[in-house]
Structures are given as C-alpha cells and as structure tokens.
Scaffold this motif. Structure first.
Motif, PDB file in Angstrom:
ATOM      1  N   CYS A   8       0.856  -1.187   0.000  1.00 20.10           N
ATOM      2  CA  CYS A   8       0.000   0.000   0.000  1.00 20.10           C
ATOM      3  C   CYS A   8       0.888   1.233   0.000  1.00 20.10           C
ATOM      4  N   PHE A   9       0.472   2.242  -0.745  1.00 20.92           N
ATOM      5  CA  PHE A   9       1.171   3.511  -0.614  1.00 20.92           C
ATOM      6  C   PHE A   9       0.838   4.083   0.752  1.00 20.92           C
ATOM      7  N   ASN A  10       1.851   4.411   1.510  1.00 19.94           N
ATOM      8  CA  ASN A  10       1.655   4.925   2.857  1.00 19.94           C
ATOM      9  C   ASN A  10       1.232   6.383   2.789  1.00 19.94           C
ATOM     10  N   ALA A  11      -0.065   6.639   2.977  1.00 15.32           N
ATOM     11  CA  ALA A  11      -0.600   7.993   2.809  1.00 15.32           C
ATOM     12  C   ALA A  11      -0.474   8.847   4.059  1.00 15.32           C
ATOM     13  N   ASP A  12       0.350   8.419   5.001  1.00 13.63           N
ATOM     14  CA  ASP A  12       0.483   9.162   6.249  1.00 13.63           C
ATOM     15  C   ASP A  12       1.488  10.300   6.083  1.00 13.63           C
ATOM     16  N   TRP A  13       1.114  11.302   5.300  1.00 16.02           N
ATOM     17  CA  TRP A  13       1.972  12.448   5.041  1.00 16.02           C
ATOM     18  C   TRP A  13       1.731  13.495   6.130  1.00 16.02           C
ATOM     19  N   HIS A  14       2.782  14.133   6.578  1.00 14.40           N
ATOM     20  CA  HIS A  14       2.622  15.173   7.588  1.00 14.40           C
ATOM     21  C   HIS A  14       3.440  16.404   7.221  1.00 14.40           C
ATOM     22  N   PHE A  15       2.744  17.491   6.956  1.00 16.38           N
ATOM     23  CA  PHE A  15       3.352  18.813   6.911  1.00 16.38           C
ATOM     24  C   PHE A  15       4.504  18.901   5.908  1.00 16.38           C
ATOM     25  N   GLY A  16       4.273  18.412   4.698  1.00 16.33           N
ATOM     26  CA  GLY A  16       5.285  18.521   3.671  1.00 16.33           C
ATOM     27  C   GLY A  16       6.338  17.436   3.716  1.00 16.33           C
ATOM     28  N   LYS A  17       6.197  16.494   4.606  1.00 20.03           N
ATOM     29  CA  LYS A  17       7.167  15.409   4.695  1.00 20.03           C
ATOM     30  C   LYS A  17       6.660  14.201   3.917  1.00 20.03           C
ATOM     31  N   LEU A  18       7.556  13.564   3.169  1.00 22.12           N
ATOM     32  CA  LEU A  18       7.164  12.372   2.453  1.00 22.12           C
ATOM     33  C   LEU A  18       6.810  11.265   3.444  1.00 22.12           C
ATOM     34  N   PRO A  19       5.929  10.351   3.054  1.00 25.26           N
ATOM     35  CA  PRO A  19       5.582   9.252   3.957  1.00 25.26           C
ATOM     36  C   PRO A  19       6.778   8.353   4.215  1.00 25.26           C
ATOM     37  N   SER A  20       6.749   7.678   5.351  1.00 19.70           N
ATOM     38  CA  SER A  20       7.847   6.783   5.709  1.00 19.70           C
ATOM     39  C   SER A  20       7.536   5.363   5.257  1.00 19.70           C
ATOM     40  N   PRO A  21       8.511   4.666   4.681  1.00 22.04           N
ATOM     41  CA  PRO A  21       8.281   3.261   4.339  1.00 22.04           C
ATOM     42  C   PRO A  21       8.057   2.437   5.599  1.00 22.04           C
ATOM     43  N   TYR A  22       7.434   1.312   5.446  1.00 24.93           N
ATOM     44  CA  TYR A  22       7.211   0.386   6.548  1.00 24.93           C
ATOM     45  C   TYR A  22       7.489  -1.024   6.042  1.00 24.93           C
ATOM     46  N   ARG A 533       5.434  23.654   9.572  1.00 29.47           N
ATOM     47  CA  ARG A 533       4.460  23.510   8.480  1.00 29.47           C
ATOM     48  C   ARG A 533       4.774  24.379   7.281  1.00 29.47           C
ATOM     49  N   ARG A 534       5.906  25.085   7.346  1.00 24.47           N
ATOM     50  CA  ARG A 534       6.344  25.926   6.237  1.00 24.47           C
ATOM     51  C   ARG A 534       5.288  26.957   5.848  1.00 24.47           C
ATOM     52  N   LEU A 535       4.697  27.573   6.867  1.00 19.61           N
ATOM     53  CA  LEU A 535       3.719  28.632   6.623  1.00 19.61           C
ATOM     54  C   LEU A 535       4.398  29.975   6.397  1.00 19.61           C
ATOM     55  N   THR A 536       5.702  29.985   6.485  1.00 15.69           N
ATOM     56  CA  THR A 536       6.464  31.199   6.247  1.00 15.69           C
ATOM     57  C   THR A 536       7.670  30.865   5.391  1.00 15.69           C
ATOM     58  N   GLY A 537       8.113  31.827   4.617  1.00 17.30           N
ATOM     59  CA  GLY A 537       9.315  31.631   3.820  1.00 17.30           C
ATOM     60  C   GLY A 537      10.583  31.847   4.612  1.00 17.30           C
ATOM     61  N   GLU A 538      10.443  32.293   5.876  1.00 16.11           N
ATOM     62  CA  GLU A 538      11.614  32.545   6.711  1.00 16.11           C
ATOM     63  C   GLU A 538      12.344  31.250   7.036  1.00 16.11           C
ATOM     64  N   ARG A 539      13.656  31.332   7.098  1.00 21.33           N
ATOM     65  CA  ARG A 539      14.463  30.212   7.580  1.00 21.33           C
ATOM     66  C   ARG A 539      14.850  30.403   9.045  1.00 21.33           C
ATOM     67  N   THR A 540      14.704  31.616   9.532  1.00 24.67           N
ATOM     68  CA  THR A 540      14.974  31.873  10.937  1.00 24.67           C
ATOM     69  C   THR A 540      13.850  32.722  11.509  1.00 24.67           C
ATOM     70  N   ALA A 541      13.657  32.604  12.805  1.00 23.15           N
ATOM     71  CA  ALA A 541      12.677  33.437  13.488  1.00 23.15           C
ATOM     72  C   ALA A 541      13.228  33.749  14.877  1.00 23.15           C
ATOM     73  N   PHE A 542      13.235  35.018  15.234  1.00 20.85           N
ATOM     74  CA  PHE A 542      13.724  35.448  16.543  1.00 20.85           C
ATOM     75  C   PHE A 542      12.523  35.856  17.382  1.00 20.85           C
ATOM     76  N   ARG A 543      12.434  35.316  18.596  1.00 18.30           N
ATOM     77  CA  ARG A 543      11.333  35.652  19.483  1.00 18.30           C
ATOM     78  C   ARG A 543      11.883  35.961  20.876  1.00 18.30           C
ATOM     79  N   ALA A 544      11.357  37.005  21.474  1.00 18.49           N
ATOM     80  CA  ALA A 544      11.747  37.394  22.832  1.00 18.49           C
ATOM     81  C   ALA A 544      10.656  36.953  23.800  1.00 18.49           C
ATOM     82  N   PHE A 545      11.015  36.176  24.801  1.00 19.78           N
ATOM     83  CA  PHE A 545      10.074  35.677  25.804  1.00 19.78           C
ATOM     84  C   PHE A 545      10.478  36.207  27.179  1.00 19.78           C
ATOM     85  N   ASP A 546       9.476  36.465  27.990  1.00 19.92           N
ATOM     86  CA  ASP A 546       9.734  36.925  29.354  1.00 19.92           C
ATOM     87  C   ASP A 546       9.848  35.779  30.343  1.00 19.92           C
TER      88      ASP A 546
END
Length: 657
Positions: A8-22, A533-546
């Motif tokens: 069977c073709f493994n249709a368990d695709w997640h977030f742009g990742k190819l399915p894993s063989p089994y 999920r590749r919802l942004t074209g950025e390769r980096t993201a900087f975030r400041a947390f308290d």
C-alpha cells in the motif's frame, strides 16, 4: 509464475514530509508461501521508491511506479489494500494495465476484501481479489493462472467471469495453526534501510472483541490465534542471527488476551537470555501490575492501548466497555516499569456529545502529562466497511472533504471524483453525522492532541474551562475563518495560528496573572508550528520571551505546573529545511539579552553551506550580517537524522532575513 507483490502507498503524510516506508510483513509472509510452492515473488514498495528517489512525487507518480512494477517482468501484480490509500491503489493498478495489457491484476488485504464485488463492478482492470487471509488462496490463484484456468472453486476469491460479472466464491477457512507458516521472506525487502525502532514480527491474528467502529472482526471473524512462544522466539532469533536485530514489534491486535501465554512467552525470553526488546498492543483491562512487571522484565518496552473514548458513558455504546478510571493507573504503571505507552482514542461517534468529546481530550492530556515518553492519539472517526457502525449508518454517510487522519486526504481531482461517486467503496473518506457534537469541534480536538497539547495542558492548569474554550473556538472560527481557508488539510497545516489568534482575543485576558505565561507559551507553540508547516518563507525566526518557555513546555509533560521562572528566554529558531518532501528539523538557540546581544529583532542572518557544516561538525556557524559578527550554535542532529532528512544530497547556501 513471476508475481510482483506491491505494498500500500503509505498515505500518512505530515506537513510537507514524504511518507515513511514500513516493513510489509503481510507481503513478505505471502512471498514466502508463494516461493515455497514454486512461484517467483518480488516485493515492490512505492513509498520506498519515492523516498529513495527512484520515482518522483507529482502527477506522474503512479505511472512511474507502474513502470517499476512492469519492469520486474511480473506475470501477476498483486496489490495489498488499506482504506487510507485504496483510491491510489486502484489508480496504480490502472496504470499497470495500461502499460502491460497482458498482466493479471490481483488485489488483497482488508479494504478489497470487504468491497470486492463493488470493486470488480466499477473498476474493469481488476481481474480478481483474494479475500481475508490469503495464505492458501494466493497460491491456488497463481497455480490456476499458470495453467490458464479460471478461479472457479477457489475458496476466498472473487473473480471476473468470462461475461465480466463478478463471481464470489465461498470464504476460505482461517488458518488455525500459525506455527505452520514459514518465516516471512525477509530477504526480499531491504528493511535494514528502513529507520524503524522495532522490526515487525507477526505474533498472531484476530481479536475476540466486537467494538462498533472496528472492521478487524470481519477480516479475522473474531477468531483469536497466536503462535507458540517457541515458534515466535525462533523467528526473533532468526532475525537476530541473520540481520543483528534485537528490537521487535509483536504484531497482534490484542496480544495480552491470554495472560498465561504472555507469562510463558516472557519466561522463555528471560530464560533464554536473548536480550530482546519488544512492543505490543493490549487492552487496559487485560493487564495488571504483576503482568506489566513480568513483561517489562522480559524486555517489553512499548505498549499500545486502544482506549477509544475518555467518556464512561460512551464506553458501552462503542462496545469497548473499559473502566476509564483504570486507564491512567495502567499507563502510569507501565511507564514506571520502563514501558513507553500510547493511549489511542477516537472522536466523532454518532452518539457523542460535547462533554463526551472533551472528556476524551482531557484523558489524552492526562496521558501526555505522565511522561515525555507517553503518547496520545486522537483519531476522527472513519466509517469502516464491515464495522457495526458502518452497517448502521451506511445509507447516511456524509462527505465534506475532510477525512479521518487514518485516511489522509491526499488524492488528485480524478480520485476525489471517484470517491464521491462511490461511498460504498471508499467510506473511510466520509463521516457519520454527530447531532450532538459540532464536527468542527471534533476536528479541533483531534488537531489539538497532535499539534499543541501542552498549550491546552497549561490552559487547564490556569483554570480555563476546556469545554467553553472549544465551543467558543468553533463559534469564532465560523465568524473569522473563511471557507477558502478550510481546505482538507487545514487542521494539519494551518490550524494553530488561527487558534492562537482566538485564544489571544477571547480566552487569555480573564485568566489573570497566568495570562503572560500562557501568552509566551502560545507564541512559542505558534512559531514552532509555523516553521514546521512551512507557513512562512523565513528560515529563521527570533522571538523574545519573558519566561523560560522551553522549561515550561518540558515540565508540562511531567506533571509540572505554571510556576516557571520569570526570566528572559530569547530564542532564535533556525529552520534546517531538508530537500523538498524530506521533512524538517530546526534548532532553538538561546540568545542572551543586553547591549551585546548576538541577535536583535530585524537582524539579517546567514548560514553558509549548512549541509557541509552539519556533516562535519557538532556546531552550526551563524553569521549575523547586520552586526557583522558570527556565533556557533550546537545542533542535535545525528547521522541517522541527516540520512533520513536527505541532507547529504543537496548541499546549499541558506541566506535568511
């Protein structure tokens, strides 16, 4: 006769990742039987071909796989089937017929077995189907076709007669002594190249229970069978001696039904001193503390528990009949003994209410809070042919383009049209109405379990009523999320940013002093999700947390609270995106605050030759071109990670802004 057995073709695709063989254990078993009876089998795996680059993803995928199959010189193409990829299997079969009009096309497996007559009626390129267990019938089919005869009288088959009409032979008797089976033909599959934690070994077949949502009882007629401990251990030892394998997934729907067998098997493992580790499936009411201790001492390291619902009211309605109050103690006891436990649930039963669904989410969160090693699954209900639920609701199936995660909706337009024409053949892509439960709420509960459970653990600790949060979400979603955004993959790829926006606007403020902590955790969850999920074209993201969000996120998985340190925790997220379709990985780099900060908001960053760096050193050099300086960040990727992600193949320069 040369026969190509196709997975069977493994249709368990997640977030742009190819399915894993089994490892296709079923086909390797059939191949061994076919070879023992004088036939020449080969095993072909479309998923493996895709991940290894022998075929490419896209509109020509099925044709390319069919070319691989036909190039094997097979006289018969046998395709195993599951509900999640049945449309794709039929497309692949059609291409095989177009490329080689003389090849015989045979289907088997769970899905084809239960929709056999309808499949032959609607898809003229299928010659025959072997139903249910094919240990005897496959060889008989090959023998008949070798001599040019039809399949009249071959039990367990459905075949196309001379007039084109399906002929359905009586069912074949189930094999009673599984010890008689030969070892699977492991040599026909390069499973040593498949990155699996546990190599599958068939321990037995059949489940004696009759849950309403399950079709296994149809396939195996509720007959519980299991190999003897001697036979099972012999196969494990063969894999150890031949391939050096010592970790095994003992494939059986319900291994612990016979506790005397489990104790005998465990004693034999301990007595033999083999050092094997293994995993299995069980029910929480078919184990106790003593049995768990016995199994752990014998090398059990993983257990899958089908819990199905966290609502005690729903348990008898779905005929599972577990005591919900016993679930957490059993999983906790297994975890304490070194067994990684998974609790699996379903949302979207036709009788289910909002309170029932929320109870399942609450239980999933409780399971996840036991340990970082525990897992929880939350599947949207799929109506499976042959299940009691399907039989009860088969005339009222509904289609909205969003299928259960067991049948991820990854079809082309032609396959979608086929699915919508034939609900009787492809019901797992449909759903059953839930009069007392908003379907969008059910989808959200499933998505939350997989994407942001720690955020909801924190909301619950802060005093939020999860029922109100979820019903408020569905109301907010209808007002603010347009239908153009609600694609079939919405809950897999775009859900969390909308959910976080809703939480910020309507949920956090009333939570008082905990709101800042929750806001940081929400931002941490969203940035990770957005990069993955590749919802942004950025390769980096900087975030400041308290707050120390990483410590908080980790402590929530071990029963911790919200009393996290109020310390700056600025993080640089570096996306190490692999070649297209090979998944994702990213680093989280702590960045100190102050006048000499390595990174500030708006800085432009560059990673030169990231693949070369990852292959040659444990640190990644990041250049801050805005400040004209560079710094090193350790990465966690192992050689195995690099191989699986395909980073070895495409060295490149990544410039980011």
């Amino acid at each position: 006769m040369r026969v190509a057995l196709v997975t069977c073709f493994n249709a368990d695709w997640h977030f742009g990742k190819l399915p894993s063989p089994y490892v296709p254990l079923n086909l390797l078993g059939l191949a061994a039987i076919a070879r023992r009876n004088g036939h020449d089998p080969a095993v072909i795996d479309p998923t493996l071909a895709l991940t290894e680059g022998r075929v490419s993803d896209g509109p020509d995928f099925h044709r390319q796989v069919a070319e691989l199959i036909c190039a094997s010189g097979a006289d018969v193409v046998g395709l195993t089937t599951m509900c999640n990829s049945y449309p794709q299997t039929l497309t692949l079969a059609r291409w095989c017929r177009e490329l080689d009009p003389t090849v015989r096309i045979l289907l088997g497996g769970p899905q084809a077995s239960v929709v056999d007559v309808a499949t032959l009626r609607e898809f003229g390129w299928i010659d025959a189907i072997v139903r249910n267990e094919a240990d005897r019938s496959l060889v008989q089919v090959l023998d008949r076709w070798t001599t040019g005869r039809d399949l009249a009288g071959v039990a367990g088959t459905t075949w196309r007669g001379a007039d084109g009409v399906a002929v359905r032979e009586p069912a074949a008797p189930l094999l009673q002594d599984l010890d008689d089976l030969p070892f699977p033909a492991y040599d026909l599959y390069p499973f040593e190249r498949i990155p699996v934690a546990f190599t599958p070994v068939e321990a037995g077949r059949g489940c004696p229970y009759g849950c309403t949502f399950c079709s296994t009882n149809v396939f195996f007629n509720r007959e519980y069978r299991i190999k003897s401990p001697t036979r099972l251990i012999a196969e494990m030892r063969y894999l150890q001696d031949t391939y050096g394998l010592t970790r095994f997934d003992l494939v059986h729907d319900m291994l612990t039904v016979d506790q005397r067998w489990v104790r005998a098997f465990s004693a034999a493992l301990v007595g033999g001193g083999y050092g094997f580790e293994w995993a299995c499936s069980a029910r929480t009411d078919r184990v106790d503390d003593d049995l768990l201790a016995t199994m752990a001492a014998a090398g059990c390291r993983g257990m899958f528990f089908g819990v199905e619902t966290g609502s005690q009211r729903m348990q008898p309605l779905v005929r599972k009949r577990l005591r919900v109050d016993d679930v957490l103690p059993v999983i906790r006891a297994g975890t304490e003994r070194g067994i990684s436990c998974t609790g699996s649930m379903i949302v979207g039963f036709p009788e289910e209410t909002v309170d029932d669904a929320v109870a399942s989410l609450e239980l999933a969160l409780d399971i996840l809070r036991i340990s970082p090693d525990t897992q929880a699954q939350m599947h949207v209900l799929a109506p499976l042919v042959g299940s009691p639920l399907y039989e009860q609701h088969r005339d009222d199936l509904r289609f909205d383009g969003h299928s259960s995660d067991i049948s991820l909706f990854l079809l082309d337009e032609e396959e979608i049209a086929t699915v919508t024409r034939h609900p009787d053949i492809f019901p797992s892509f449909y759903h059953i109405a839930t009069p007392h439960l908003d379907r969008e709420l059910a989808k959200a509960i499933s998505a939350i379990t997989y994407t942001c459970p720690t955020l909801f653990m924190a909301l619950r600790l802060a005093g939020a009523d999860l029922r109100q949060v979820l019903t408020g979400w569905t109301s907010w979603q209808r007002r603010h999320v347009g239908p153009e955004k609600l694609r079939p993959d919405y809950y897999l790829s775009a859900f969390v940013p909308d959910l976080c926006r809703y939480l910020e606007l309507e949920v956090l403020a009333p939570l008082g002093p905990t709101a800042p902590v929750l806001r940081d955790l929400m931002a941490y969850t969203e940035v990770r999700y957005t990069l993955q999920r590749r919802l942004t074209g950025e390769r980096t993201a900087f975030r400041a947390f308290d707050h120390d969000v990483r410590t908080l996120n980790a402590s929530l998985r071990t029963g911790g609270g919200l009393d996290v340190e109020h310390v700056a925790s600025d993080l640089l997220f570096v996306n190490l995106t692999a070649p297209r379709g090979r998944g994702y990985a990213f680093l989280e780099v702590s960045v100190p605050r102050g006048p000499d900060a390595l990174v500030r908001p708006g800085d432009r960053l560059e990673i030169r030759d990231p693949v070369r760096q990852l292959l040659s050193r444990p640190e990644l050099i990041i250049r801050n071109t805005s400040q004209r300086r560079a710094f090193a960040a350790k990465h966690h990727l192992t050689e195995r990670h690099l191989t699986v992600l395909g980073l070895r193949r495409e060295p490149a320069t990544v410039a980011t802004g």
